[in-house]
Structures are given as C-alpha cells and as structure tokens.
Design an enzyme around this catalytic site. Structure first.
Site, PDB file in Angstrom:
ATOM      1  N   SER A 142      -0.021  -2.547  -7.672  1.00 32.53           N
ATOM      2  CA  SER A 142       1.084  -3.487  -7.396  1.00 32.53           C
ATOM      3  C   SER A 142       1.280  -4.399  -8.598  1.00 32.53           C
ATOM      4  O   SER A 142       0.342  -4.634  -9.375  1.00 32.53           O
ATOM      5  CB  SER A 142       0.734  -4.344  -6.174  1.00 32.53           C
ATOM      6  OG  SER A 142       1.661  -5.396  -6.025  1.00 32.53           O
ATOM      7  N   TYR A 155      -4.551 -10.524  -1.856  1.00 34.02           N
ATOM      8  CA  TYR A 155      -3.977  -9.210  -2.188  1.00 34.02           C
ATOM      9  C   TYR A 155      -4.140  -8.899  -3.679  1.00 34.02           C
ATOM     10  O   TYR A 155      -4.485  -7.770  -4.062  1.00 34.02           O
ATOM     11  CB  TYR A 155      -2.511  -9.238  -1.786  1.00 34.02           C
ATOM     12  CG  TYR A 155      -1.715  -7.960  -1.924  1.00 34.02           C
ATOM     13  CD1 TYR A 155      -1.956  -6.857  -1.117  1.00 34.02           C
ATOM     14  CD2 TYR A 155      -0.670  -7.876  -2.845  1.00 34.02           C
ATOM     15  CE1 TYR A 155      -1.179  -5.707  -1.223  1.00 34.02           C
ATOM     16  CE2 TYR A 155       0.109  -6.736  -2.951  1.00 34.02           C
ATOM     17  CZ  TYR A 155      -0.145  -5.649  -2.145  1.00 34.02           C
ATOM     18  OH  TYR A 155       0.626  -4.524  -2.248  1.00 34.02           O
TER      19      TYR A 155
HETATM   20  P1  NDP Z   1       4.325   0.859   4.362  1.00 32.21           P
HETATM   21  O1  NDP Z   1       3.610  -0.140   5.214  1.00 32.21           O
HETATM   22  O2  NDP Z   1       5.790   1.036   4.533  1.00 32.21           O
HETATM   23  O3  NDP Z   1       3.627   2.296   4.485  1.00 32.21           O
HETATM   24  C1  NDP Z   1       2.234   2.401   4.346  1.00 32.21           C
HETATM   25  C2  NDP Z   1       1.735   3.528   5.217  1.00 32.21           C
HETATM   26  O4  NDP Z   1       0.306   3.628   5.027  1.00 32.21           O
HETATM   27  C3  NDP Z   1       1.981   3.254   6.700  1.00 32.21           C
HETATM   28  O5  NDP Z   1       2.417   4.410   7.370  1.00 32.21           O
HETATM   29  C4  NDP Z   1       0.591   2.809   7.173  1.00 32.21           C
HETATM   30  O6  NDP Z   1       0.354   3.037   8.557  1.00 32.21           O
HETATM   31  C5  NDP Z   1      -0.299   3.680   6.313  1.00 32.21           C
HETATM   32  N1  NDP Z   1      -1.664   3.163   6.302  1.00 32.21           N
HETATM   33  C6  NDP Z   1      -2.049   1.866   6.229  1.00 32.21           C
HETATM   34  N2  NDP Z   1      -3.388   1.780   6.326  1.00 32.21           N
HETATM   35  C7  NDP Z   1      -3.854   3.048   6.475  1.00 32.21           C
HETATM   36  C8  NDP Z   1      -5.145   3.604   6.666  1.00 32.21           C
HETATM   37  N3  NDP Z   1      -6.233   2.840   6.742  1.00 32.21           N
HETATM   38  N4  NDP Z   1      -5.262   4.944   6.783  1.00 32.21           N
HETATM   39  C9  NDP Z   1      -4.169   5.742   6.732  1.00 32.21           C
HETATM   40  N5  NDP Z   1      -2.915   5.262   6.571  1.00 32.21           N
HETATM   41  C10 NDP Z   1      -2.763   3.941   6.452  1.00 32.21           C
HETATM   42  O7  NDP Z   1       3.990   0.419   2.846  1.00 32.21           O
HETATM   43  P2  NDP Z   1       4.759   0.729   1.470  1.00 32.21           P
HETATM   44  O8  NDP Z   1       5.285   2.091   1.471  1.00 32.21           O
HETATM   45  O9  NDP Z   1       5.640  -0.403   1.169  1.00 32.21           O
HETATM   46  O10 NDP Z   1       3.519   0.605   0.463  1.00 32.21           O
HETATM   47  C11 NDP Z   1       2.798   1.722   0.004  1.00 32.21           C
HETATM   48  C12 NDP Z   1       1.836   1.251  -1.090  1.00 32.21           C
HETATM   49  O11 NDP Z   1       2.577   0.597  -2.120  1.00 32.21           O
HETATM   50  C13 NDP Z   1       0.806   0.225  -0.608  1.00 32.21           C
HETATM   51  O12 NDP Z   1      -0.434   0.479  -1.240  1.00 32.21           O
HETATM   52  C14 NDP Z   1       1.374  -1.101  -1.057  1.00 32.21           C
HETATM   53  O13 NDP Z   1       0.370  -2.067  -1.252  1.00 32.21           O
HETATM   54  C15 NDP Z   1       2.019  -0.676  -2.377  1.00 32.21           C
HETATM   55  N6  NDP Z   1       3.067  -1.585  -2.811  1.00 32.21           N
HETATM   56  C16 NDP Z   1       4.248  -1.732  -2.094  1.00 32.21           C
HETATM   57  C17 NDP Z   1       5.239  -2.576  -2.553  1.00 32.21           C
HETATM   58  C18 NDP Z   1       6.528  -2.776  -1.833  1.00 32.21           C
HETATM   59  O14 NDP Z   1       7.335  -3.631  -2.274  1.00 32.21           O
HETATM   60  N7  NDP Z   1       6.838  -2.050  -0.782  1.00 32.21           N
HETATM   61  C19 NDP Z   1       5.068  -3.330  -3.795  1.00 32.21           C
HETATM   62  C20 NDP Z   1       3.831  -3.089  -4.474  1.00 32.21           C
HETATM   63  C21 NDP Z   1       2.876  -2.250  -3.988  1.00 32.21           C
HETATM   64  P3  NDP Z   1       0.550   1.781   9.574  1.00 32.21           P
HETATM   65  O15 NDP Z   1       2.030   1.475   9.529  1.00 32.21           O
HETATM   66  O16 NDP Z   1       0.087   2.300  10.888  1.00 32.21           O
HETATM   67  O17 NDP Z   1      -0.274   0.655   9.040  1.00 32.21           O
END
Ligand code: NDP
Length: 255
Positions: A142, A155
């Site tokens: 991030s 974070y």
């Molecule tokens: P979302 O919350 O939209 O999607 C993340 C997915 O990962 C969800 O389906 C979630 O399931 C799943 N997940 C979370 N924890 C686990 C786990 N322990 N095991 C398996 N699956 C899991 O997030 P984004 O797509 O926005 O983010 C994806 C990545 O990008 C993350 O690492 C985030 O930190 C990073 N990021 C995102 C940014 C943004 O602006 N969107 C900016 C910078 C970094 P559930 O919904 O059930 O928790």
C-alpha cells in the site's frame, strides 16, 4: 498468446475488489488460476462465471492466516494444476485502531492478515517454484508503506513490513530464479476504500482525497491488476525486490 499463457497463478482474496480484478486479468492473459478467499458465495459465483467463458479456474474458501488450512489448500492446487508459477498475496484488511486501547488480540489479527499470510502463502508455494527453477511473487502492499494518514493505526506498520518482507525474500530466492515484488496501490475504488470513507468522521473526506490526486481521480482495481500481471510475467524478467506504486502520483506529492 497472453502474457501469462500456461502459467499457474494463485491469488489470495480473489473474490472481490483488487483480487477479483487480478483473477480476471490473469485468466484473460491465458493463466490457469486458483484463488482463495473467505467470501464463499462471491468466490463460487466468480469461478462459475469464468469457467463458463472457458477459463481454467479453481476456488477454495480458505482463511489465509490459518497455516494448516493453507497447506491443504495449496496441496489441492498442486494436485489440480501440477505447480504454482505465480503467487499474488492480495488478501488484506484495513484497521482503525488506537495505540492505547488496541488489544494484543486485535494487533495479532491485523498482522496475521496483512503480513504473516504473505509469509505463509510463500512458504507453501515456493517449493513448487524452486523445483521448476523460477516463479514470481507479487505482494499487494500500500501507499501506507511510505506515507500514512491519521486514524489508520497501525496499518502502515503492517504494510511497511510487507515491503520489507518483499526485499528480504527477493534476495533469498533470487538464486532459484524466483522474483518477488510489491505493488503499492493508493486510493482504489473497492469495498475497502468505501469502508474507509464511510467510517471517517469528516463527511467531506472523499472530495478532499480526490482533490489531492495529481491525476484527478481514484484508481480502479483493473489498473492495479494490469501492473500485477506485468510483474508476474516474463516482461518483468529483470525486476525483483521492487515496490511499484499504482497511486495516480499521490505518493510523490509534497504540496
Ligand atoms: P476488499 O476488502 O475489497 O477485498 C479483499 C478480499 O480479501 C475480500 O474478499 C476479503 O474477504 C478477503 N480476505 C480478507 N481477509 C482474508 C483472509 N484472512 N483469508 C482469505 N481472504 C481474506 O479489499 P481491496 O480489494 O480493496 O484490497 C486488496 C488488497 O489491496 C489489500 O491487501 C489492501 O490492503 C490493499 N490495498 C487496497 C487499497 C484500496 O484503496 N482499495 C489501497 C492500498 C492497498 P472478507 O470480505 O470476507 O473480509
């Protein structure tokens, strides 16, 4: 020929958001894809949609912080596809804690998902890459690894750790032909960023965030997925240990 033709790509957190876009882009680029997520219904629906269109896709509901479950799920992927060429550690979560009231259990939950899971997934997939003499790991970090904002404690610590893990692992596995890179998104339109805007005490936070973006907008999950698939592919054959920003220029802005 796609950029990932005949490659086996494993994506964590692939049911929605950035992970979903990575799954879709990798399939379009010719890969056989496996993805893990907690979200079972969305995962099954995505798998059905992609396989109906001729994609090779498997999905498993796995908590990537659970080493035992992960070991079994990766073994199932290896049984289905024979190897893993690319691992994308995407699953992650936001955190809005306070340095005094945060409990040890809450701390562990954050670091388990945002940092430890990347170590665990690499631990279980690297043997396949090393055996084949090559592979690529992309860790979704991030912009918070470099710059952060008030209210998202701790974070930045977890995501900085993930960039450090990227460098450390890149050096360790380079001798096996495995590349390890990080991608650092800024504001990307997903449920996670909507959640950030919704919980923020400043009702005007979204407009203010847009205003400071040099490109004048928030990014899309597809724009992150394109960079991830580039880094995963042979087009990035001399790139390892890097942290690629996908933030519309926000991370270079001083004023
Ligand atoms: P979302 O919350 O939209 O999607 C993340 C997915 O990962 C969800 O389906 C979630 O399931 C799943 N997940 C979370 N924890 C686990 C786990 N322990 N095991 C398996 N699956 C899991 O997030 P984004 O797509 O926005 O983010 C994806 C990545 O990008 C993350 O690492 C985030 O930190 C990073 N990021 C995102 C940014 C943004 O602006 N969107 C900016 C910078 C970094 P559930 O919904 O059930 O928790």
């Amino acid at each position: 020929m796609g950029r990932l033709t005949d490659r086996v790509v494993l994506v964590t957190g692939g049911s929605r958001g950035i992970g979903r876009a990575i799954v879709e882009t990798a399939v379009r680029e010719g890969a056989a894809v496996a993805f893990f997520d907690l979200e079972e219904k969305a995962g099954i629906a995505l798998r059905e949609e992609l396989t109906a269109n001729g994609g090779r896709v498997v999905f498993a509901q796995v908590d990537v912080t659970d080493g035992q479950a992960l070991s079994t799920a990766v073994a199932d992927v290896l049984a289905a596809y024979g190897c893993v060429d690319v691992l994308v550690n995407n699953a992650g979560r936001n955190v809005y804690a306070d340095p005094v009231s945060m409990t040890e259990a809450e701390w562990d939950q954050v670091f388990d998902v945002d940092l430890k899971a990347a170590f665990l997934c690499a631990k279980h997939t690297l043997p396949s890459m090393i055996e084949r003499g090559g592979g690529s790991i992309v860790n979704i970090a991030s912009l918070h690894a470099k710059l952060t904002c008030d209210g998202m404690y701790p974070y930045a610590a977890a995501k900085s750790g993930l960039v450090g893990l990227t460098r450390s692992m890149a050096l360790n596995v380079a001798k096996h032909g495995v590349r390890v890179n990080a991608v650092s998104p800024g504001y990307i339109r997903t449920a996670l960023v909507d959640e950030y805007f919704a919980q923020h005490p400043d009702r005007d936070v979204e407009r203010k965030a847009l205003e400071v973006h040099p490109l004048g907008r928030i990014g899309t999950a597809e724009e992150v997925a394109e960079v991830v698939c580039f880094l995963a592919s042979d087009a990035a054959s001399f790139v390892t240990g890097a942290d690629w920003a996908v933030d519309g220029g926000l991370g270079v802005r001083f004023a």
